[in-house]
Design an enzyme around this catalytic site. Structure first.
Site, PDB file in Angstrom:
ATOM      1  CD1 TRP A 102      -0.537  -1.649   3.131  1.00 27.20           C
ATOM      2  CD2 TRP A 102       0.529   0.257   3.242  1.00 27.20           C
ATOM      3  NE1 TRP A 102      -0.059  -1.837   4.107  1.00 27.20           N
ATOM      4  CE2 TRP A 102       0.682  -0.642   4.526  1.00 27.20           C
ATOM      5  CE3 TRP A 102       0.985   1.721   3.322  1.00 27.20           C
ATOM      6  CZ2 TRP A 102       1.612  -0.132   5.432  1.00 27.20           C
ATOM      7  CZ3 TRP A 102       1.864   1.821   4.519  1.00 27.20           C
ATOM      8  CH2 TRP A 102       2.305   1.008   5.438  1.00 27.20           C
ATOM      9  CG  ASN A 103       5.058   1.410   0.699  1.00 23.01           C
ATOM     10  OD1 ASN A 103       4.545   0.260   0.069  1.00 23.01           O
ATOM     11  ND2 ASN A 103       6.374   1.436   0.630  1.00 23.01           N
ATOM     12  CE  LYS A 146      -4.545  -9.017  -3.339  1.00 23.19           C
ATOM     13  NZ  LYS A 146      -4.183  -8.308  -2.106  1.00 23.19           N
ATOM     14  N   GLY A 159       6.700  -6.563  -0.160  1.00 18.97           N
ATOM     15  CA  GLY A 159       5.897  -6.417   0.854  1.00 18.97           C
ATOM     16  C   GLY A 159       6.927  -6.768   2.238  1.00 18.97           C
ATOM     17  N   GLY A 160       5.905  -7.131   3.177  1.00 19.46           N
ATOM     18  CA  GLY A 160       6.726  -7.349   4.500  1.00 19.46           C
ATOM     19  C   GLY A 160       7.302  -8.804   4.274  1.00 19.46           C
ATOM     20  CD  GLU A 164      11.637  -3.805  -2.237  1.00 21.04           C
ATOM     21  OE1 GLU A 164      12.241  -3.781  -1.251  1.00 21.04           O
ATOM     22  OE2 GLU A 164      10.938  -2.917  -2.606  1.00 21.04           O
ATOM     23  CG  LEU A 165      10.930  -9.612   0.785  1.00 20.74           C
ATOM     24  CD1 LEU A 165      11.181 -10.911   1.657  1.00 20.74           C
ATOM     25  CD2 LEU A 165       9.459  -9.654   0.726  1.00 20.74           C
ATOM     26  CB  CYS A 220      11.132  -1.284   1.566  1.00 22.24           C
ATOM     27  SG  CYS A 220      11.402  -0.686  -0.014  1.00 22.24           S
ATOM     28  CD  GLU A 280      10.510  -2.869   6.966  1.00 21.75           C
ATOM     29  OE1 GLU A 280      10.762  -2.264   5.997  1.00 21.75           O
ATOM     30  OE2 GLU A 280       9.870  -3.912   6.687  1.00 21.75           O
TER      31      GLU A 280
END
Length: 493
Positions: free
Chosen positions: A151-152, A175, A228-229, A250-251, A284, A385
């Site tokens: 969402w960021n 998605k 995401g996370g 990409e976390l 991130c 984080e």
């Protein structure tokens, strides 16, 4: 009145088969402003069939040059419609309109870059050690690519994936996060206007267990691109591994921002502020661990307080606002919990540490820019984080100490170094285990260069020529020029 969106499948707007929608909320006002379709597994199947058919249709037979022209046209339309895209995304995630607008306009360049690259993906003729054999390589698209984004920065992070994937000739099922889906539908409108064939780009919205997992495990989706996370990434990787799918992740990060005593402290202070408080720390690559050399610690903290203490919070659509609301209520509560954890662990909060409520702060999802000092790297606020405007300050003695602290973390996404010494810059860039190292700058990205992380910060790279390779299969072709029939019982090694 709220706007009701539909799913985008095969260049058509269709209702979800569930017949259900859910609200998307404006983080500033706390009010619903749009209705998002709640898709399910059957909707995923529809999208996958459309994307698969497109691989065998006009898109699959289109020349690479024509694909590139479509990507370039899409970039032009993104620039033309930047204000509308910005409005949708900023209203969904609460980021400053000025920042989102900059991201959207820069996002167009990804499509220009990969549009230009589309017809320059070349195989090679391989010098062979076998006589009478001609060998060459060719690159082919993998197929249907599922992109799952947070969402960021929904639009930009999706562009990082779909631009190289489309350049390589794949088709897409996007998605977005259930919290920030509206802007993806606005982007889908531009695919139609640009002239992309049906099925090339599809948008499915909903929740992870109802849409995300069926998409990741679908037998006709060979490639997953996730941002995401780290816990979500591990779940995606586990599900995809059961079907031997190609995955890029990409976390998260807990990036060290390292300031040496010979740095330009004024520039460094501005860089630190940008690294942690821009986007409200909801990025991130946030420089959430500040490593300060001991003899400049107090002076540098004074500089930070002088800047961060004046930050203006408020309505993200206002040009004079510098920090907007936290994007979602659960994330707001998580940040406040971490601030309390930091206090309980013994770190000293010298700025912020509170929620901001009252007139001018809408629904109250505001967290003041927060700075902790006397932080030990073993504390949770230094190891986990937070994904918010919370900075943990840690002292170090020398280069070896800074390297030890910087690498004593399970993440390895990025790092920042401020020094006037070329030796220090080279040494630290080599020794720090992170996918991106900025020297005397921070939080810069480009379509020309790869981005990704070490360790728990992910797998694969996005950006640059390397990103295209992530969406291609390499085929080796052997052609015999031997006119004599070989002995069938003798294998030539």
């Amino acid at each position: 009145m709220t706007q009701r969106y539909q799913l985008f499948i095969n260049n058509e707007w269709v209702d979800p088969l569930s017949g259900l929608w859910f609200d998307t909320l404006d983080p500033f006002s706390g009010e619903a402003w749009a209705e998002i379709p709640r898709a399910n597994k059957e909707d995923v199947d529809r999208a996958v069939e459309a994307a698969s058919a497109a691989m065998d249709g006009p898109w699959g037979t289109m020349s690479a040059t024509d694909r590139g022209l479509l990507l370039h046209k899409l970039g032009e339309l993104i620039e033309k419609n930047a204000d509308n895209l910005t409005l949708a995304e900023s209203r969904d995630n609460g980021k400053l309109s000025s920042e989102v607008g900059g991201q959207v306009r820069y996002m167009a360049k990804y499509f220009y870059y990969y549009g230009g690259l589309a017809d320059k993906i070349q195989g090679a003729v391989i010098p062979m050690d076998k006589p009478k054999v001609f060998n060459y390589t060719r690159y082919e698209p993998i197929g249907v690519v599922a992109t799952i984004t947070p969402w960021n920065s929904s639009l930009l992070l999706t562009a990082w994936k779909i631009a190289p994937a489309l350049c390589a000739g794949n088709t897409i099922i996007a998605k977005p996060s259930e919290h920030t889906s509206a802007s993806m539908f606005e982007l889908a409108k531009l695919f139609i206007e640009a002239g992309f064939p049906p099925g090339v780009f599809n948008v499915i919205t909903g929740f992870g267990n109802e849409v995300g997992e069926p998409l990741v495990t679908h037998p006709k989706v060979p490639r997953i691109a996730f941002t995401g996370g780290d816990e979500g990434g591990k779940r995606v990787n586990l599900l995809a591994a059961q079907h031997l799918k190609r995955v890029s992740l990409e976390l998260g990060g807990k990036s060290p921002h390292i300031i040496f005593d010979d740095a330009d402290l004024t520039r460094a202070a501005n860089g630190v502020i940008t690294g942690i408080f821009s986007a409200g720390g909801q990025t991130c690559m946030a420089g959430s661990r500040l490593l300060l050399q001991e003899d400049i610690h107090d002076e540098f903290i004074e500089r930070l307080l002088a800047i961060a203490g004046k930050a203006k919070l408020g309505d993200p659509t206002r040009s004079d606002v510098q920090v907007g609301p936290v994007a979602t209520r659960p994330q707001f509560e998580k940040i406040m919990e971490y601030i309390q954890i930091g206090k309980d662990e013994g770190a000293r909060c010298i700025l912020g540490g509170n929620a901001r409520t009252g007139e001018g702060f809408g629904a109250g999802q505001f967290v003041e820019p927060t700075i902790f000092v006397d932080v030990d790297n073993s504390m949770r606020i230094a190891q986990e984080e937070v994904f918010g405007p919370v900075l943990a300050v840690i002292k170090f003695k020398d280069e070896a100490d800074a390297i030890r602290i910087a690498n004593d973390i399970r993440f390895g996404l990025a790092a920042g170094i401020w020094t006037k010494s070329l030796h220090r810059a080279m040494l630290m860039s080599e020794k720090i285990k992170a996918g991106t190292v900025w020297v005397n700058n921070y939080r810069s990205t480009s379509f020309t260069t790869p981005f990704g992380g070490y360790k728990d910060s992910g797998l694969g790279r996005e950006g640059g020529i390397e990103a295209v390779k992530e969406y291609l299969e390499t085929k080796s072709v052997w052609i015999s020029t031997d006119l004599d029939m070989p002995d069938p019982f003798v294998r030539k090694y």
